[in-house]
Design a protein around this motif. Structure first.
Motif, PDB file in Angstrom:
ATOM      1  N   TRP A 146     -36.367   3.231   0.740  1.00 51.26           N
ATOM      2  CA  TRP A 146     -37.088   1.985   0.446  1.00 51.26           C
ATOM      3  C   TRP A 146     -38.182   1.732   1.496  1.00 51.26           C
ATOM      4  CZ3 TRP A 146     -35.790  -3.468   2.207  1.00 51.26           C
ATOM      5  CH2 TRP A 146     -36.443  -4.427   1.437  1.00 51.26           C
ATOM      6  N   GLY A 147     -38.019   2.347   2.669  1.00 52.36           N
ATOM      7  CA  GLY A 147     -38.966   2.103   3.753  1.00 52.36           C
ATOM      8  C   GLY A 147     -38.760   0.749   4.402  1.00 52.36           C
ATOM      9  N   ALA A 148     -37.493   0.404   4.622  1.00 52.28           N
ATOM     10  CA  ALA A 148     -37.182  -0.889   5.234  1.00 52.28           C
ATOM     11  C   ALA A 148     -37.798  -0.994   6.630  1.00 52.28           C
ATOM     12  CB  ALA A 148     -35.665  -1.068   5.319  1.00 52.28           C
ATOM     13  N   ASP A 149     -38.144  -2.220   7.011  1.00 52.13           N
ATOM     14  CA  ASP A 149     -38.615  -2.470   8.379  1.00 52.13           C
ATOM     15  C   ASP A 149     -37.441  -2.722   9.319  1.00 52.13           C
ATOM     16  OD1 ASP A 149     -41.487  -2.453   7.919  1.00 52.13           O
ATOM     17  OD2 ASP A 149     -41.097  -4.219   6.681  1.00 52.13           O
ATOM     18  N   TYR A 150     -36.331  -3.177   8.747  1.00 48.77           N
ATOM     19  CA  TYR A 150     -35.204  -3.518   9.612  1.00 48.77           C
ATOM     20  C   TYR A 150     -33.916  -3.379   8.824  1.00 48.77           C
ATOM     21  CZ  TYR A 150     -32.931  -5.867  13.573  1.00 48.77           C
ATOM     22  OH  TYR A 150     -32.162  -6.165  14.668  1.00 48.77           O
ATOM     23  N   TYR A 151     -32.884  -2.925   9.530  1.00 49.14           N
ATOM     24  CA  TYR A 151     -31.576  -2.681   8.915  1.00 49.14           C
ATOM     25  C   TYR A 151     -30.563  -3.599   9.595  1.00 49.14           C
ATOM     26  CZ  TYR A 151     -27.842   0.250   6.862  1.00 49.14           C
ATOM     27  OH  TYR A 151     -26.778   0.726   6.140  1.00 49.14           O
ATOM     28  N   VAL A 152     -29.912  -4.434   8.788  1.00 52.55           N
ATOM     29  CA  VAL A 152     -28.923  -5.373   9.337  1.00 52.55           C
ATOM     30  C   VAL A 152     -27.576  -5.082   8.692  1.00 52.55           C
ATOM     31  CG1 VAL A 152     -28.300  -7.800   9.684  1.00 52.55           C
ATOM     32  CG2 VAL A 152     -30.726  -7.137   9.535  1.00 52.55           C
TER      33      VAL A 152
END
Ligand SMILES: [Zn+2]
Length: 266
Positions: A70-76
């Motif tokens: 997905w090309g996430a900016d941040y993973y929580v």
């Protein structure tokens, strides 16, 4: 557009930790869903993808692949702790870039401000989701499911809301998200008295030694204490908040611990 990937730990055939009649997989989904809902309803230019939205079995590889593709900016990644202990801790991958640690500091701090969990600190660990995600990542451990006091809080929906709100405020601060117009009152609730702080006081004495004795007892029960000298009295306080609801929560906690607590407005 800031892309936030939210990963409710466990799910489906993997319940995670279980104790006190609750299962980790259900609590992580509750917290994560509220984080998503608040982010999408209250902030501009943010999109959210979740690793699961129901009680599904999702492998660790599928989770990090989804975020990477997905090309996430941040993973929580949201988890509940177990194994003896109490309180909140957060993790990043060992030796990560300063930026990742800065995000951790901001988010950890916001969660501490929005719950009454004790602070177990910011930590580093070689967890799959931290290692295999290509973007900055954090894993939060939100209380201990096998600790009776933490579990009681995790069963309380307003506590879950506060946990989610802490995550959101941290993510919003870290990524400079803009609040949607009309929601600013939700983000920064005004105290009833504009300049006041709601302090939680558990006693006032003319003798300093008596105040110290009470402060010691409260400390033994796990409260933060400070003694304020005012009007020839020594006042023992255990917290001060901009928002009355947090003061009231602390009062309830103090009462449960057998302390006589009330609010004073400073
Ligand atoms: Zn877990």
């Amino acid at each position: 557009m800031v892309k936030i990937f939210i990963d409710p730990g466990h799910g489906g055939t993997d319940p995670g930790a279980a104790a006190n009649e609750i299962q980790e997989k259900n609590i992580t989904l509750q917290i994560s869903s509220i984080i998503r809902d608040i982010l999408l309803s209250e902030y501009e230019d943010v999109s959210v993808l979740m690793s699961r939205t129901g009680d599904e079995t999702v492998s660790l590889d599928s989770r990090t692949n989804a975020a990477n593709n997905w090309g996430a900016d941040y993973y929580v990644s949201v988890h509940i702790n177990s194994g003896g202990g109490s309180g909140f801790e957060s993790y990043v991958y060992p030796g990560v870039a300063r930026q990742t640690v800065t995000y951790q500091e901001i988010i950890h701090q916001k969660i501490m401000e929005h719950t009454l969990l004790s602070n177990r600190g910011m930590k580093q660990a070689d967890f799959h989701v931290l290692r295999e995600s290509n973007m900055d990542a954090i894993l939060t451990e939100n209380g201990f499911i096998d600790n009776a006091a933490d579990a009681a809080q995790l069963k309380d929906s307003s506590f879950i809301d506060h946990l989610a709100r802490g995550h959101v405020l941290g993510i919003a601060a870290a990524f400079h998200l803009t609040a949607k117009i009309g929601n600013s009152q939700i983000l920064q609730p005004e105290p009833t008295i504009a300049t006041g702080l709601f302090s939680v006081q558990i006693g006032a004495f003319s003798e300093q030694s008596n105040a110290e004795k009470l402060a010691f007892q409260a400390k033994e029960k796990g409260f933060h204490t400070f003694i304020k000298q005012e009007n020839a009295q020594y006042k023992v306080q255990i917290g001060a908040f901009k928002e009355r609801e947090y003061a009231e929560e602390l009062i309830q906690k103090a009462k449960n611990a057998g302390l006589a607590a009330f609010i004073t407005i400073d």
